[in-house]
Design a protein around this motif. Structure first.
Motif, short mmCIF file in Angstrom:
data_model
loop_
_atom_site.label_atom_id
_atom_site.label_comp_id
_atom_site.label_asym_id
_atom_site.label_seq_id
_atom_site.Cartn_x
_atom_site.Cartn_y
_atom_site.Cartn_z
N GLU A 1 0.82 -1.21 0.00
CA GLU A 1 0.00 0.00 0.00
C GLU A 1 0.86 1.25 0.00
N ALA A 2 1.92 1.25 0.82
CA ALA A 2 2.80 2.41 0.89
C ALA A 2 3.55 2.61 -0.42
N ALA A 3 4.06 1.53 -1.01
CA ALA A 3 4.80 1.64 -2.28
C ALA A 3 3.89 2.11 -3.40
N ALA A 4 2.65 1.60 -3.42
CA ALA A 4 1.70 2.00 -4.46
C ALA A 4 1.32 3.47 -4.32
N ARG A 5 1.07 3.89 -3.10
CA ARG A 5 0.66 5.28 -2.85
C ARG A 5 1.78 6.26 -3.15
N LEU A 6 3.01 5.89 -2.81
CA LEU A 6 4.16 6.78 -2.98
C LEU A 6 4.88 6.58 -4.29
N ALA A 7 4.49 5.51 -5.04
CA ALA A 7 5.12 5.19 -6.33
C ALA A 7 6.62 5.00 -6.18
N SER A 8 7.04 4.41 -5.07
CA SER A 8 8.48 4.24 -4.84
C SER A 8 8.70 3.24 -3.70
#
Length: 305
Positions: A17-24
């Motif tokens: 979820e964090a990687a998807a939201r931050l695109a990184s």
């Protein structure tokens, strides 16, 4: 007996979820306080479990696959719902606390000069005002009420129309005395025009305002540019030139004769100020009292309970 829900590991889902939201992966690792390799490993475990990729790994960035976008939307909504519920539970012992979000200009020029009236009416409510121009997600659980300018179409909350707005040129009384009579928009281009930087496409600047009257803004004006709208208004108060006054924001300054209108010409905005509530069904009693107070200050019909 109910079957146990088939959910992926929470640690892996949190990393995704964090990687998807931050695109990184790197930014997700910083947010979660782990290494980039740990985030990558958790997402790889998810992809192994699902049997399909969630991200497209490019040279310097990542992009969600179609299935990754579906999972990202669901995970984001679920985490927002959990955060909101947790905040609501924690607030049960502090029902008289109210957190309000507003932009810098709205807070500075309209809300703060009036909020003492609300506090006098409801002294049992402890207020916290979060002032920032970046739009926070009201479903995060950290906010009870938000005041925003825009179309009213936000996915993260329930919007209710509050104030409509119009924009017109203003300056200090001293500047107005020393300037030639200014009556029409085309006269303004020979005066110092004070502008401010803004990323919000709903905000009206000098180019858009003058274009509404078929006047082309000069490529180089005599004025100067500020970082924030509050700075632009203070520059106008100090006689630096002419700024665009938003009726709701400069109304007190006009009433106090600290600013004056230099033209009857005005542009009514397509957007307006809205009050936003989280989508959760239960709201603190203090939020309802604050909304009623806001509506009493509006010239629009009262909101139904």
């Amino acid at each position: 007996m109910h079957r146990r829900r088939k959910l992926p590991p929470l640690t892996a889902l949190t990393a995704f979820e964090a990687a998807a939201r931050l695109a990184s992966f790197t930014k997700a690792a910083d947010e979660l306080g782990v290494t980039q390799a740990a985030v990558s490993r958790q997402i790889h475990l998810l992809e192994q479990q699902f049997g399909f990729p969630l991200f497209i790994r490019l040279h310097r960035k990542i992009e969600l696959t179609e299935k990754g976008m579906t999972l990202s939307a669901a995970a984001g909504d679920a985490f927002d719902l959990i955060a909101g519920s947790v905040a609501e539970i924690l607030r049960d012992g502090h029902k008289d606390e109210l957190t309000i979000s507003a932009t810098v200009a709205f807070s500075h020029f309209w809300l703060l000069p009036r909020i003492s009236e609300f506090s006098r009416q409801h002294p049992q409510i402890n207020l916290r005002i979060v002032t920032q121009d970046k739009t926070p997600n009201i479903e995060s659980g950290e906010l009870d009420v938000a005041i925003r300018f825009g179309s009213g179409m936000w996915a993260d909350g329930q919007a209710e129309l509050l104030f409509e707005e119009e924009v017109f040129p203003v300056c200090s009384p001293d500047y107005a005395k020393g300037a030639a009579q200014i009556m029409t928009p085309d006269n303004l281009t020979g005066h110092p025009l004070i502008a401010n930087d803004v990323d919000d496409p709903t905000w009206i600047g000098w180019t858009e305002w003058l274009a509404a009257f078929s006047v082309k803004a000069p490529r180089k004006t005599l004025g100067f540019r500020c970082s924030f709208y509050t700075e632009a208004i203070y520059a106008a108060l100090n006689g630096q030139g002419i700024a665009l006054g938003w009726r709701l924001l400069v109304g007190d300054l006009l009433a106090q004769n600290r600013l004056v209108r230099v033209s009857e010409a005005a542009v009514k905005t397509r957007n307006a100020y809205f009050v936003i509530l989280p989508k959760r069904t239960r709201h603190p009693k203090a939020a309802g009292l604050f909304l009623s107070w806001l509506k009493s200050k509006s010239d629009l019909p009262s909101m139904a309970n």
